[in-house]
Design a protein around this motif. Sequence first.
Motif, PDB file in Angstrom:
ATOM      1  N   PRO A  75       0.871  -1.745   0.061  1.00  0.00           N
ATOM      2  CA  PRO A  75       0.367  -0.029   0.353  1.00  0.00           C
ATOM      3  C   PRO A  75       0.618   1.731   0.147  1.00  0.00           C
ATOM      4  O   PRO A  75       0.219   2.289  -0.364  1.00  0.00           O
ATOM      5  CB  PRO A  75      -0.903  -0.317   1.068  1.00  0.00           C
ATOM      6  N   GLU A  76       2.067   1.176   1.046  1.00  0.00           N
ATOM      7  CA  GLU A  76       2.681   2.421   1.157  1.00  0.00           C
ATOM      8  C   GLU A  76       3.339   2.733  -1.031  1.00  0.00           C
ATOM      9  O   GLU A  76       3.965   4.218  -0.878  1.00  0.00           O
ATOM     10  CB  GLU A  76       4.232   2.389   1.373  1.00  0.00           C
ATOM     11  N   GLY A  77       3.481   1.401  -1.111  1.00  0.00           N
ATOM     12  CA  GLY A  77       4.084   2.202  -2.566  1.00  0.00           C
ATOM     13  C   GLY A  77       2.970   2.118  -3.276  1.00  0.00           C
ATOM     14  O   GLY A  77       3.007   3.208  -4.960  1.00  0.00           O
ATOM     15  N   ILE A  78       1.992   2.787  -3.454  1.00  0.00           N
ATOM     16  CA  ILE A  78       1.335   3.226  -4.209  1.00  0.00           C
ATOM     17  C   ILE A  78       0.804   5.123  -3.424  1.00  0.00           C
ATOM     18  O   ILE A  78      -0.077   5.368  -4.482  1.00  0.00           O
ATOM     19  CB  ILE A  78      -0.678   2.541  -3.806  1.00  0.00           C
ATOM     20  N   VAL A  79       0.371   4.885  -2.032  1.00  0.00           N
ATOM     21  CA  VAL A  79       0.238   6.343  -1.607  1.00  0.00           C
ATOM     22  C   VAL A  79       1.236   6.816  -1.710  1.00  0.00           C
ATOM     23  O   VAL A  79       0.607   8.339  -2.007  1.00  0.00           O
ATOM     24  CB  VAL A  79       0.279   5.746   0.013  1.00  0.00           C
TER      25      VAL A  79
END
Length: 504
Positions: A296-300
Amino acid sequence: MLDSFASAAGYMVGNPMSFLLIIFSVAWGIMFGAVPGLTGIVGVALLIPFTFAFDPTEGMLLLGGVYVGSTFGGSISAILFNTPGSPEAACTSLDGYPMAKRGEAGKALGYALASSAVGGIFGTLVLMFAAPPLARLALQFGPAEYFALAILGITAIASIGGGSLIKGLIAGLLGLAVALIGLDPLTGVARFTFGNLMLLTGVSFIAAIIGIFALAEVLQRFADGPQESESMPQVSTKLPSMAEFLATKATLIRSSVIGTVIGALPGVGATTAAFISYSEAFRWSKHPELFGKGSPEGIVAPESGNNAAVGGSMIPLLALGIPGSATTAVMIGGLTIHGIVPGPMLMQNNSDLVYSVFIGMLLANVLMLIFGLRAARLFALVLKAPYQLVGPAIVVLCMTGVFALNNNVSDVAIMLVFGAVGFFLKCYGLPVASFIIGLVLGPIAEVSLRQGLILADYELMTMVARPIAGTLLAFAALSLVYGLWGQLRRPPSNRQTTAEPKTT
């Protein structure tokens, strides 16, 4: 300021047409952002002639809404099809598509949508309250500072390779080498063109990323042969829960700040903001081994960064009359055709227009949440079709979009070549992220270094001793050491490459 804000709010309330224009422009922008090749720049440019029919404020609201919508729209096709609709969405593909492949496309879209809205609202609020100071800060950035900023992002190449530093460096150096193709920006000498005239202008970045992501994925899927299920599960876009979203708050805040500051730098734009936000998120993450696998961090990180850069890029446009990105350069045309000259006097002489744009961009980010959910569901219907039909359709769509960008067949050829390059990277486990970072930041680092050395009479220490440049370089060195140390102390079983895994 309060009087100007109240006056602008009164204008918006008393002019229903302004709301209709924002609604239309956000929907238009999402559509253009989601289709590969039809970027926000094209969407804004096509609507500029229509602003003749409106007053200057309505015209700017129309163009601003397109800018907001298109920046998010690129993430839809990036997540669902590994096909970035716009350059700033390329980073979103790295984790969004792996999450979609494991049946969590709805969650990935939810993260992208929520972080885009938060980043966009943050950037707009900073634009409203801190435009003049940030504009003055941006003027302090010269070649030395731009070089240091690029190095800060490039240092992630070594650590973003996961378990193999060598593979990360190889991919990064390949990206840097590709960035050198074309005419030397300072001397005009042809480099690595091999006598091919279509390479004199360099490699089209949009054509390259579409080839590396979309075409390479299609080649990989067909190379793997028929699968048990060639279509993804049904997508139901759902925003992350508050607990899930708060788990990424550090990345969200850091990336929003990075995006706003980088957006305020003239000529840099949302694409650079997205890549530096992603590289810093990887570097400071507690679980960097999950990047490239659906983190998710790689999207956020890229989505909050590139949407915050939208507000940031409006700062030099409105406060200095200098475009902060390619899209805002086009938007200058929307102002000048109405006889309005952007610059230091704009906020004083046309405060109602400026604050109406501020309010309009805030509304556009809220509307993006609503339209984003709908648009993602419509695009997701394609996932129900077998990939034997979807794959060729993606290739045709990419070729059409790339050609329409400049009406140039050579861009299509570049896309095909980089489709093969992307396939090669996948086959040998070379991290795509490192390659793209080298491709994006390489030209900025090269030009800025050479300009800075010329200004410093070729004294490197004089160049890097400038306060901002020295601080950024020191931070780059410290973060590089931290990232490498964190990588080396992880168990070997957790040192996984961030290159996209092969489909099985």
